[in-house]
Design a protein around this motif. Structure first.
Motif, PDB file in Angstrom:
ATOM      1  N   THR A 210       0.814  -1.084   0.036  1.00 61.18           N
ATOM      2  CA  THR A 210       0.011   0.146   0.188  1.00 61.18           C
ATOM      3  C   THR A 210       0.910   1.374   0.026  1.00 61.18           C
ATOM      4  O   THR A 210       0.404   2.345  -0.439  1.00 61.18           O
ATOM      5  N   VAL A 211       2.125   1.007   0.293  1.00 59.48           N
ATOM      6  CA  VAL A 211       3.013   2.330   0.275  1.00 59.48           C
ATOM      7  C   VAL A 211       3.695   2.412  -0.964  1.00 59.48           C
ATOM      8  O   VAL A 211       3.733   3.467  -1.745  1.00 59.48           O
ATOM      9  N   TYR A 212       4.601   1.309  -1.053  1.00 58.07           N
ATOM     10  CA  TYR A 212       5.600   0.994  -2.330  1.00 58.07           C
ATOM     11  C   TYR A 212       4.719   0.041  -3.347  1.00 58.07           C
ATOM     12  O   TYR A 212       4.300  -0.919  -2.898  1.00 58.07           O
ATOM     13  N   SER A 213       4.795   0.218  -4.705  1.00 58.04           N
ATOM     14  CA  SER A 213       4.223  -0.776  -5.573  1.00 58.04           C
ATOM     15  C   SER A 213       5.349  -2.108  -5.432  1.00 58.04           C
ATOM     16  O   SER A 213       6.389  -1.864  -5.234  1.00 58.04           O
ATOM     17  N   PRO A 214       4.805  -3.162  -5.704  1.00 56.64           N
ATOM     18  CA  PRO A 214       5.823  -4.236  -5.926  1.00 56.64           C
ATOM     19  C   PRO A 214       6.882  -4.108  -7.091  1.00 56.64           C
ATOM     20  O   PRO A 214       6.598  -3.271  -7.991  1.00 56.64           O
ATOM     21  N   VAL A 215       7.944  -4.788  -6.659  1.00 53.63           N
ATOM     22  CA  VAL A 215       9.040  -4.479  -7.659  1.00 53.63           C
ATOM     23  C   VAL A 215       9.172  -5.690  -8.741  1.00 53.63           C
ATOM     24  O   VAL A 215       9.264  -6.819  -8.213  1.00 53.63           O
ATOM     25  N   LYS A 216       9.373  -5.437  -9.877  1.00 52.58           N
ATOM     26  CA  LYS A 216       9.301  -6.495 -10.941  1.00 52.58           C
ATOM     27  C   LYS A 216      10.962  -6.997 -10.961  1.00 52.58           C
ATOM     28  O   LYS A 216      11.886  -5.995 -11.249  1.00 52.58           O
ATOM     29  N   LEU A 217      11.026  -8.121 -10.595  1.00 48.31           N
ATOM     30  CA  LEU A 217      12.520  -8.762 -10.413  1.00 48.31           C
ATOM     31  C   LEU A 217      12.838  -9.966 -10.946  1.00 48.31           C
ATOM     32  O   LEU A 217      11.969 -10.842 -10.395  1.00 48.31           O
ATOM     33  N   ASN A 218      13.613 -10.361 -11.995  1.00 40.37           N
ATOM     34  CA  ASN A 218      13.666 -11.692 -12.530  1.00 40.37           C
ATOM     35  C   ASN A 218      12.362 -12.168 -13.080  1.00 40.37           C
ATOM     36  O   ASN A 218      12.064 -13.302 -12.798  1.00 40.37           O
ATOM     37  N   GLY A 219      11.476 -11.260 -13.428  1.00 37.46           N
ATOM     38  CA  GLY A 219      10.350 -11.908 -14.223  1.00 37.46           C
ATOM     39  C   GLY A 219       9.185 -11.835 -12.969  1.00 37.46           C
ATOM     40  O   GLY A 219       8.127 -12.457 -13.444  1.00 37.46           O
ATOM     41  N   ARG A 220       9.388 -11.754 -11.838  1.00 41.24           N
ATOM     42  CA  ARG A 220       8.552 -12.120 -10.461  1.00 41.24           C
ATOM     43  C   ARG A 220       8.205 -10.557  -9.984  1.00 41.24           C
ATOM     44  O   ARG A 220       8.975  -9.738 -10.080  1.00 41.24           O
ATOM     45  N   LEU A 221       6.781 -10.565  -9.744  1.00 41.60           N
ATOM     46  CA  LEU A 221       6.588  -9.254  -8.749  1.00 41.60           C
ATOM     47  C   LEU A 221       6.946  -9.296  -7.386  1.00 41.60           C
ATOM     48  O   LEU A 221       6.254 -10.396  -6.866  1.00 41.60           O
ATOM     49  N   ILE A 222       7.749  -8.671  -6.835  1.00 35.66           N
ATOM     50  CA  ILE A 222       8.110  -8.832  -5.354  1.00 35.66           C
ATOM     51  C   ILE A 222       7.496  -7.813  -4.357  1.00 35.66           C
ATOM     52  O   ILE A 222       7.811  -6.559  -4.955  1.00 35.66           O
ATOM     53  N   THR A 223       6.985  -8.197  -3.243  1.00 39.56           N
ATOM     54  CA  THR A 223       6.726  -7.195  -2.287  1.00 39.56           C
ATOM     55  C   THR A 223       7.548  -7.348  -0.993  1.00 39.56           C
ATOM     56  O   THR A 223       8.330  -8.384  -0.828  1.00 39.56           O
ATOM     57  N   ASP A 224       7.212  -6.778  -0.020  1.00 41.26           N
ATOM     58  CA  ASP A 224       7.844  -6.611   1.348  1.00 41.26           C
ATOM     59  C   ASP A 224       8.170  -8.145   2.000  1.00 41.26           C
ATOM     60  O   ASP A 224       7.469  -8.881   1.787  1.00 41.26           O
TER      61      ASP A 224
END
Length: 215
Positions: free
Chosen positions: A183-197
């Protein structure tokens, strides 16, 4: 909030290894710096540092070579409101960007022709730039075991719910992913995957660091 893991005491104490785990906790996670200051003052050498979320942010900087005293001074001068928001300084914007800012209080993304809600209030660009600048001296190191203090952090695959351990890559990328607070930061796309906290699945990666320390 933290855990210190060490090998069982042996006759030859020169082989004793110490690992530190720093958990998440948002702004409260900055208390990690106080702990690191006490560790530095005691003259304890850390053989491994791990973290999730804010623990990854602080731990990654410490692992890259910053002392706890330097981190304390640094974070006392940081404007976290600017880091959280994707707002550029007014003098860096074009005439049309300035005009749009004055017209619209909120912008919403369009996905497949439909208006949708943003995944977070920030894409984390300001934080990413900030962290990249601070860690530019180790940008060539992609194996985190080769950092001044070996390091890893946790992340969460938002699509599968799977926890992930990051021990290699580009440090700002994986730290931004581990610290992508929902809810604060958008997920980060890394190595083809969406990564969150990373704290979503493993806020306290104690078992993982025990494996590293006891190896």
């Amino acid at each position: 909030m933290l855990c210190v893991a060490a090998q069982p005491q042996q006759k030859d104490t020169t082989d004793l290894k110490v690992g530190l785990v720093l958990s998440g906790g948002g702004a409260k996670g900055l208390a990690h710096i106080g702990v690191l200051k006490a560790i530095d003052k005691a003259g304890v050498r850390l053989d491994y540092v791990s973290g999730s979320s804010m623990g990854a942010i602080v731990g990654g900087l410490y692992a890259s070579g910053y002392t706890a005293k330097q981190l304390d001074s640094l974070f006392h001068t940081v404007n976290f409101n600017n880091l959280i928001q994707d707002i550029l300084p007014r003098d860096s914007k074009t005439f049309y960007e300035k005009e749009d800012d004055e017209k619209y209080a909120l912008t919403l993304p369009i996905v497949e022709g439909r208006v949708s809600l943003p995944k977070g209030i920030s894409n984390g660009q300001n934080f990413y730039n900030f962290y990249s600048k601070l860690t530019s001296h180790v940008k060539h190191i992609t194996d985190f075991s080769k950092l001044p203090v070996p390091f890893f952090c946790t992340g969460t695959d938002i699509e599968t719910g799977q926890g992930i351990i990051f021990d290699q890559g580009y440090l700002p990328d994986v730290v931004a992913a581990s610290g992508a607070l929902p809810t604060v930061y958008s997920p980060v796309k890394l190595n083809g995957r969406l990564i969150t906290d990373g704290g979503v699945t493993d806020n306290y990666p104690v078992e993982e660091i025990k494996k590293e320390v006891l190896n």
